[in-house]
Enzyme design. Structure first.
Site, mmCIF file in Angstrom:
data_model
loop_
_atom_site.group_PDB
_atom_site.id
_atom_site.type_symbol
_atom_site.label_atom_id
_atom_site.label_comp_id
_atom_site.label_asym_id
_atom_site.label_seq_id
_atom_site.Cartn_x
_atom_site.Cartn_y
_atom_site.Cartn_z
ATOM 1 N N ASP A 151 46.045 -29.538 27.370
ATOM 2 C CA ASP A 151 46.960 -29.817 26.266
ATOM 3 C C ASP A 151 48.290 -30.212 26.894
ATOM 4 O O ASP A 151 48.997 -29.382 27.467
ATOM 5 C CB ASP A 151 47.096 -28.579 25.378
ATOM 6 C CG ASP A 151 47.957 -28.845 24.135
ATOM 7 O OD1 ASP A 151 48.844 -29.720 24.208
ATOM 8 O OD2 ASP A 151 47.755 -28.160 23.113
ATOM 9 N N LYS A 169 54.109 -34.050 17.464
ATOM 10 C CA LYS A 169 55.315 -33.695 18.206
ATOM 11 C C LYS A 169 55.961 -34.960 18.791
ATOM 12 O O LYS A 169 56.464 -35.767 18.059
ATOM 13 C CB LYS A 169 54.969 -32.655 19.273
ATOM 14 C CG LYS A 169 54.070 -31.516 18.753
ATOM 15 C CD LYS A 169 54.709 -30.671 17.668
ATOM 16 C CE LYS A 169 53.711 -29.776 16.917
ATOM 17 N NZ LYS A 169 52.866 -28.944 17.745
ATOM 18 N N ARG A 225 36.139 -43.506 7.002
ATOM 19 C CA ARG A 225 36.021 -42.262 7.764
ATOM 20 C C ARG A 225 35.494 -42.504 9.176
ATOM 21 O O ARG A 225 35.561 -41.640 10.042
ATOM 22 C CB ARG A 225 35.112 -41.281 7.009
ATOM 23 C CG ARG A 225 34.984 -39.964 7.703
ATOM 24 C CD ARG A 225 34.344 -38.819 6.907
ATOM 25 N NE ARG A 225 33.582 -39.126 5.748
ATOM 26 C CZ ARG A 225 32.296 -39.511 5.751
ATOM 27 N NH1 ARG A 225 31.635 -39.663 6.871
ATOM 28 N NH2 ARG A 225 31.681 -39.770 4.620
ATOM 29 N N TYR A 256 49.187 -22.605 22.905
ATOM 30 C CA TYR A 256 49.723 -22.765 21.551
ATOM 31 C C TYR A 256 49.119 -21.683 20.648
ATOM 32 O O TYR A 256 47.921 -21.388 20.750
ATOM 33 C CB TYR A 256 49.347 -24.165 21.068
ATOM 34 C CG TYR A 256 49.808 -24.496 19.678
ATOM 35 C CD1 TYR A 256 51.153 -24.715 19.405
ATOM 36 C CD2 TYR A 256 48.902 -24.612 18.635
ATOM 37 C CE1 TYR A 256 51.574 -25.034 18.131
ATOM 38 C CE2 TYR A 256 49.319 -24.933 17.353
ATOM 39 C CZ TYR A 256 50.655 -25.139 17.106
ATOM 40 O OH TYR A 256 51.069 -25.458 15.839
HETATM 41 C C1 LIG Z 1 51.595 -28.327 17.599
HETATM 42 C C2 LIG Z 1 50.718 -28.099 18.748
HETATM 43 C C3 LIG Z 1 49.326 -28.094 18.600
HETATM 44 C C4 LIG Z 1 48.648 -28.277 17.261
HETATM 45 O O1 LIG Z 1 48.891 -29.544 16.722
HETATM 46 P P1 LIG Z 1 48.980 -29.841 15.141
HETATM 47 O O2 LIG Z 1 49.296 -31.289 15.108
HETATM 48 O O3 LIG Z 1 50.046 -28.945 14.575
HETATM 49 O O4 LIG Z 1 47.648 -29.509 14.561
HETATM 50 C C5 LIG Z 1 48.554 -27.907 19.740
HETATM 51 N N1 LIG Z 1 49.122 -27.716 20.955
HETATM 52 C C6 LIG Z 1 50.452 -27.698 21.123
HETATM 53 C C7 LIG Z 1 51.013 -27.486 22.486
HETATM 54 C C8 LIG Z 1 51.301 -27.890 20.038
HETATM 55 O O5 LIG Z 1 52.625 -27.869 20.215
#
Ligand SMILES: *Cc1c(COP(=O)(O)O)cnc(C)c1O
Length: 375
Positions: A182, A207, A63, A117
Site C-alpha cells: 500500500d 488521497k 460494470r 491503515y
Molecule cells: C484511505 C486509505 C485506504 C482506504 O482507501 P479508501 O479509498 O478510503 O477506501 C487504504 N490505505 C491507506 C494507506 C489509506 O490512507
C-alpha cells in the site's frame, strides 16, 4: 516506453491519442451499455471480459470496463512501471479484490505487516472476506508464510506512524509469495515498489492521486496475470470506478508531482519546527519525504486537534488543504489497545496531512493549537 521524463509523463500519460482524435481534454464516457449488431461476436467478447481480459474495445456493459477509467488505469500503470492497473470504486474495494482473488485461488492466508491503515487492519483481523491473518513485523514476515499464504500485505510509509519498511529486503525474503504494498502515502512520485520487487501496488486514489478531497477511488498496479484476476473479481462484485471519478483521477495525476513536492517541502519544514517545540516529544517524518507528519505531544492531543482553525480536524489525507486527526481515538480506534501499542500508535500521537497552504500560516495555526491544548 516514452523518451520523456517521469514528470512529463505524469502530465501526458493516458492522453497520447487525444490530439489525433481532435480533442484536448479527455472525453468522459458515461455509457452503461454499448450498442452491438454482432450478437454472437459480442457474446464471445463478454465471455472474454468475464475471464478478466480487456481488449480495449467497447466494454459491452459499464460494470465491465470504461474508456475514461481505462485512461486513468493506463496512466497509473505507466507511472508505477506496471504492465497494467485496475481501478476500483475505493481503496478498500481494491484491497477486497486482491484478497478475494487469493481466496478464490485457494490461498486464503495473509501475512499482515503492522501498522496498516485502520480499515485494512480491521478487514484482515476480522476475516470478513474469508482470509486468515498472521500479524508480523517486516523482519519476521517471511517466517510467517505457510503453504496456504496467498499474500503479504505491507504499507510503507505506514499509517499513522510513518514507519518505513525496506521493501527490497521484504520482497526478497517473501518470494515467491506475492507482496502487496500500500503505497498511498508515498505516491509514485516518491516510491515505486514494483522496482523493489513488489507484486502489487495499491493506492487509495481518494488521497493524493485525486488530491482535492472530492473523489473516491482505488487502484492496483501489477502484472497482466494479476490484473486479469482483479478484473474478474471487479466484474462480479461491481466494484468498478465511476467514469467521472476516472476523469478526476486522471486530471489529478497531471499535478501529482508538483503537489507532492510542494506539500513535502512544507511538511519537512513543519517536522523540523515541531521537533524544536517544547510540547512535542517525538516527530515522525519519512526519510523519503512526503506530505504526512506525525508527532507525539505532551499537550492534550484531543484538545489540540479541536483547537486548529486553518487546518481542518478530519480523517482522510492527501488533499490540497491540511487535515489533522488523533489516530488512537479516530482512525485506529477499531484496533484493540494492545495491538495499537504493539504497532507503535501511542495515545499521544497526532497525524497531520500537510496541504499546499503557506508554511508560516500552517505553523501559526499548529503552534497556537499546541499552546491552547497545553493549558
Ligand atoms: C484511505 C486509505 C485506504 C482506504 O482507501 P479508501 O479509498 O478510503 O477506501 C487504504 N490505505 C491507506 C494507506 C489509506 O490512507
Amino acid at each position: 516506453m516514452s523518451m520523456h521524463s517521469w514528470t512529463t509523463r505524469a502530465v501526458h500519460a493516458g492522453k497520447d491519442d487525444l490530439a489525433a482524435l481532435g480533442l484536448h481534454a479527455p472525453p468522459i464516457d458515461l455509457s452503461t451499455t454499448y450498442p452491438s449488431y454482432d450478437v454472437v461476436g459480442e457474446a464471445t467478447r463478454l465471455d472474454e471480459f468475464a475471464e478478466g481480459h480487456d481488449d480495449g474495445g467497447p466494454p459491452v456493459y459499464g460494470r465491465v470496463a470504461n474508456p475514461t477509467v481505462r485512461r486513468f488505469e493506463n496512466a497509473l500503470a505507466e507511472l508505477e512501471g506496471a504492465e497494467a492497473a485496475v481501478a476500483f470504486a475505493s481503496g478498500m474495494a481494491a484491497l477486497s479484490a486482491c484478497l478475494l482473488a487469493q481466496v478464490a485461488a485457494g490461498r486464503p492466508h495473509v501475512v499482515g505487516v503492522r501498522p496498516l491503515y485502520g480499515t485494512t487492519d480491521h478487514l484482515l483481523d476480522s476475516g470478513l472476506l474469508g482470509t486468515s491473518v498472521t500479524w508480523a513485523t517486516p523482519e519476521d514476515a517471511a517466517s510467517a508464510i505457510t503453504a496456504r499464504t496467498g499474500l503479504v500485505v505491507v504499507e510503507s510509509p505506514a499509517n499513522p506512524t510513518l514507519d518505513e519498511v525496506d521493501l527490497r529486503a521484504l520482497t526478497d525474503a517473501c518470494a515467491p509469495v506475492p507482496v502487496l504494498v500500500d503505497s498511498t502515502f508515498a505516491t509514485p512520485v516518491l516510491q515505486r515498489p514494483l522496482e523493489q520487487g513488489a507484486t502489487m501496488v495499491l493506492h487509495s486514489a481518494t488521497k493524493y492521486l485525486g488530491g482535492h478531497g472530492d473523489v473516491m477511488g482505488g487502484v492496483v498496479a501489477c502484472g497482466e496475470d494479476m490484473a486479469r484476476s482483479l478484473r474478474q473479481i471487479r466484474f462480479v462484485t461491481g466494484a468498478m470506478l465511476h467514469p467521472m471519478a476516472g476523469y478526476e483521477l486522471l486530471r489529478g495525476l497531471a499535478t501529482l508531482p508538483v503537489r507532492v513536492r510542494g506539500a513535502s517541502a512544507t511538511a519537512s519544514e513543519l517536522a523540523r519546527r515541531l521537533a524544536d517545540h517544547p510540547r512535542v516529544t517525538r516527530v515522525h517524518y519519512p526519510s523519503i519525504g512526503g506530505a504526512m507528519v506525525s508527532f507525539e505531544t505532551s499537550a492534550d492531543p484531543v484538545a489540540l486537534v479541536s483547537a486548529v482553525r486553518l487546518i481542518t480536524p478530519a480523517v482522510s489525507l492527501g488533499s490540497v488543504d491540511s487535515l489533522i486527526q488523533h489516530p488512537a481515538s479516530l482512525t485506529h480506534r477499531i484496533m484493540d489497545e494492545v495491538s495499537r501499542k504493539e504497532a507503535g500508535i501511542s495515545a499521544d500521537l497526532v497525524r497531520l496531512s500537510v496541504g499546499l497552504e503557506d508554511v508560516d500560516d500552517l505553523w501559526a495555526d499548529l503552534s497556537q493549537a499546541i499552546v491552547h491544548a497545553s493549558r
